[in-house]
Design a protein around this motif. Structure first.
Motif, PDB file in Angstrom:
ATOM      1  N   HIS A  33     -34.919 -34.474 -55.805  1.00  0.00           N
ATOM      2  CA  HIS A  33     -35.094 -35.043 -57.133  1.00  0.00           C
ATOM      3  C   HIS A  33     -36.370 -34.543 -57.802  1.00  0.00           C
ATOM      4  O   HIS A  33     -37.484 -34.882 -57.382  1.00  0.00           O
ATOM      5  CB  HIS A  33     -35.103 -36.563 -57.040  1.00  0.00           C
ATOM      6  CG  HIS A  33     -35.193 -37.240 -58.362  1.00  0.00           C
ATOM      7  ND1 HIS A  33     -34.224 -37.108 -59.335  1.00  0.00           N
ATOM      8  CD2 HIS A  33     -36.161 -38.047 -58.898  1.00  0.00           C
ATOM      9  CE1 HIS A  33     -34.574 -37.804 -60.402  1.00  0.00           C
ATOM     10  NE2 HIS A  33     -35.752 -38.389 -60.156  1.00  0.00           N
ATOM     11  N   LEU A  34     -36.207 -33.679 -58.814  1.00  0.00           N
ATOM     12  CA  LEU A  34     -37.293 -33.167 -59.652  1.00  0.00           C
ATOM     13  C   LEU A  34     -38.310 -32.314 -58.895  1.00  0.00           C
ATOM     14  O   LEU A  34     -39.370 -31.992 -59.430  1.00  0.00           O
ATOM     15  CB  LEU A  34     -38.025 -34.313 -60.350  1.00  0.00           C
ATOM     16  CG  LEU A  34     -37.162 -35.227 -61.239  1.00  0.00           C
ATOM     17  CD1 LEU A  34     -38.034 -36.318 -61.842  1.00  0.00           C
ATOM     18  CD2 LEU A  34     -36.452 -34.443 -62.325  1.00  0.00           C
ATOM     19  N   LEU A  52     -34.338 -26.904 -64.929  1.00  0.00           N
ATOM     20  CA  LEU A  52     -35.248 -27.036 -66.054  1.00  0.00           C
ATOM     21  C   LEU A  52     -35.995 -28.361 -66.091  1.00  0.00           C
ATOM     22  O   LEU A  52     -37.011 -28.467 -66.776  1.00  0.00           O
ATOM     23  CB  LEU A  52     -34.469 -26.840 -67.364  1.00  0.00           C
ATOM     24  CG  LEU A  52     -33.763 -25.492 -67.534  1.00  0.00           C
ATOM     25  CD1 LEU A  52     -33.113 -25.411 -68.899  1.00  0.00           C
ATOM     26  CD2 LEU A  52     -34.743 -24.341 -67.345  1.00  0.00           C
ATOM     27  N   ASP A  53     -35.484 -29.357 -65.368  1.00  0.00           N
ATOM     28  CA  ASP A  53     -36.165 -30.658 -65.370  1.00  0.00           C
ATOM     29  C   ASP A  53     -37.135 -30.809 -64.197  1.00  0.00           C
ATOM     30  O   ASP A  53     -37.615 -31.906 -63.913  1.00  0.00           O
ATOM     31  CB  ASP A  53     -35.142 -31.793 -65.346  1.00  0.00           C
ATOM     32  CG  ASP A  53     -34.244 -31.751 -64.109  1.00  0.00           C
ATOM     33  OD1 ASP A  53     -34.285 -30.733 -63.384  1.00  0.00           O
ATOM     34  OD2 ASP A  53     -33.509 -32.727 -63.869  1.00  0.00           O
ATOM     35  N   THR A  54     -37.435 -29.725 -63.522  1.00  0.00           N
ATOM     36  CA  THR A  54     -38.335 -29.763 -62.368  1.00  0.00           C
ATOM     37  C   THR A  54     -39.719 -30.269 -62.778  1.00  0.00           C
ATOM     38  O   THR A  54     -40.296 -29.818 -63.764  1.00  0.00           O
ATOM     39  CB  THR A  54     -38.468 -28.362 -61.734  1.00  0.00           C
ATOM     40  OG1 THR A  54     -37.168 -27.943 -61.274  1.00  0.00           O
ATOM     41  CG2 THR A  54     -39.432 -28.371 -60.567  1.00  0.00           C
ATOM     42  N   ARG A  55     -40.226 -31.202 -61.997  1.00  0.00           N
ATOM     43  CA  ARG A  55     -41.566 -31.736 -62.242  1.00  0.00           C
ATOM     44  C   ARG A  55     -42.583 -31.186 -61.230  1.00  0.00           C
ATOM     45  O   ARG A  55     -43.760 -31.083 -61.557  1.00  0.00           O
ATOM     46  CB  ARG A  55     -41.548 -33.269 -62.130  1.00  0.00           C
ATOM     47  CG  ARG A  55     -40.664 -33.957 -63.158  1.00  0.00           C
ATOM     48  CD  ARG A  55     -41.257 -33.854 -64.549  1.00  0.00           C
ATOM     49  NE  ARG A  55     -40.471 -34.576 -65.525  1.00  0.00           N
ATOM     50  CZ  ARG A  55     -40.617 -35.866 -65.815  1.00  0.00           C
ATOM     51  NH1 ARG A  55     -41.531 -36.572 -65.170  1.00  0.00           N
ATOM     52  NH2 ARG A  55     -39.869 -36.441 -66.719  1.00  0.00           N
ATOM     53  N   LEU A  75     -40.011 -24.488 -67.931  1.00  0.00           N
ATOM     54  CA  LEU A  75     -40.246 -25.704 -67.142  1.00  0.00           C
ATOM     55  C   LEU A  75     -41.245 -26.588 -67.887  1.00  0.00           C
ATOM     56  O   LEU A  75     -42.345 -26.869 -67.424  1.00  0.00           O
ATOM     57  CB  LEU A  75     -40.777 -25.334 -65.759  1.00  0.00           C
ATOM     58  CG  LEU A  75     -39.945 -24.307 -64.982  1.00  0.00           C
ATOM     59  CD1 LEU A  75     -40.620 -23.947 -63.665  1.00  0.00           C
ATOM     60  CD2 LEU A  75     -38.534 -24.820 -64.745  1.00  0.00           C
ATOM     61  N   ASP A  77     -41.468 -29.662 -68.414  1.00  0.00           N
ATOM     62  CA  ASP A  77     -41.840 -30.957 -67.854  1.00  0.00           C
ATOM     63  C   ASP A  77     -42.633 -30.828 -66.555  1.00  0.00           C
ATOM     64  O   ASP A  77     -42.921 -31.834 -65.907  1.00  0.00           O
ATOM     65  CB  ASP A  77     -40.578 -31.795 -67.585  1.00  0.00           C
ATOM     66  CG  ASP A  77     -39.876 -32.204 -68.870  1.00  0.00           C
ATOM     67  OD1 ASP A  77     -40.581 -32.437 -69.869  1.00  0.00           O
ATOM     68  OD2 ASP A  77     -38.637 -32.279 -68.881  1.00  0.00           O
TER      69      ASP A  77
END
Length: 291
Positions: A33-34, A52-55, A75, A77
């Motif tokens: 998750h992320l 693209l939502d990788t934190r 990226l 975020d």
């Protein structure tokens, strides 16, 4: 296909697309998750297909020599980037222009040679920056961290630094931890202001016993408190070449002024004596004539 079945097929395609996006992960990396973790995979290049939502992106212990600014900007975020133990060089200016939310950045154990204003100027939210263990890092510009006002933890230990301008770190209002150990500090009079700031600052310096002078030879291995005392004495009493030149000029001017004053005084005395003698002779002449 009947009209009633068409919405179901479109929904199925959409769900499959979302599912495929959800499980996309760079080759040889682990994704949850992320977070994308590519530690120790001997990667030669920045991985592709990062969600693209990788934190959180971890690229530690690879052979990556270049971070592409365009791919990073996708990226938006990203808040955590770990690139320690790679081969990153000195071409990092404007690399992080698209990851303004970045809070944590680790570039330790790489081949950085300098840090300029353009290197981290777009990271307005940066809190932790680790650029330690870059043995070829020899220069950090005076305003390198001018835009990183949220920076709390900065580590520049074990690099090739010999000098750091006081304003580079003094103007960071939120700085709490500063790593400076095992560098090649050149403890001369120009470095005295920085040492004085260290002694008076409330910033914490990890491994403070190993923050020592490397040059000159007379101060080698001397810790900063002792170095400050030595430099205060030598720098406040030491005269440089321009000081000697100034003193010589002042002395010459005083000598010249004194000589001129004595010469003028002598001329005035001679003139006065001549006039006085002439006056006396005239008086004697008048007395002789009267008798």
């Amino acid at each position: 296909m009947s009209p009633s079945g068409r919405p179901w097929s479109l929904s199925l395609v959409f769900l499959l697309g979302m599912a495929s996006d959800g499980i996309s992960c760079p080759s040889r990396c682990r994704c949850q998750h992320l977070e994308v973790n590519c530690t120790g995979q001997k990667l030669q290049e920045f991985p592709v297909d990062i969600p693209l939502d990788t934190r959180q992106l971890i690229l530690a212990a690879n052979n990556v020599s270049y971070l592409p600014a365009v791919e990073l900007s996708f990226l938006a975020d990203l808040v955590y980037l770990d690139c320690r133990k790679n081969l990153l060089g000195d071409d990092l200016d404007f690399t992080f222009i698209g990851v303004a939310k970045l809070v944590y950045l680790d570039l330790s154990f790489n081949n950085l040679t300098q840090v300029t204003f353009s290197t981290f100027s777009h990271l307005l939210s940066l809190v932790v920056l680790k650029i330690s263990d870059n043995p070829n890092l020899v220069a950090i510009e005076k305003d390198a961290f001018a835009n990183n006002t949220w920076l709390r933890h900065l580590d520049v230990s074990r690099t090739g630094l010999t000098f750091l301008d006081t304003s580079t770190v003094q103007d960071l209002p939120n700085l709490r931890v500063l790593g400076l150990s095992d560098n090649l500090w050149h403890c001369n009079c120009s470095f005295l202001d920085f040492i004085t700031w260290m002694m008076e600052s409330e910033v914490h310096f990890p491994d403070a016993d190993n923050i020592t002078c490397y040059t000159p030879a007379g101060l080698r291995a001397l810790r900063m408190p002792a170095a400050e005392a030595q430099l205060h004495f030598s720098c406040l009493t030491q005269l440089y070449k321009q000081d000697y030149v100034f003193l010589c000029l002042v002395g010459f001017c005083i000598f010249l002024a004194g000589t001129m004053a004595a010469w003028l005084a002598g001329i005035c005395a001679v003139i006065y004596e001549a006039r006085a003698s002439k006056g006396e002779e005239e008086e004697e002449g008048e007395e002789d004539t009267a008798t």
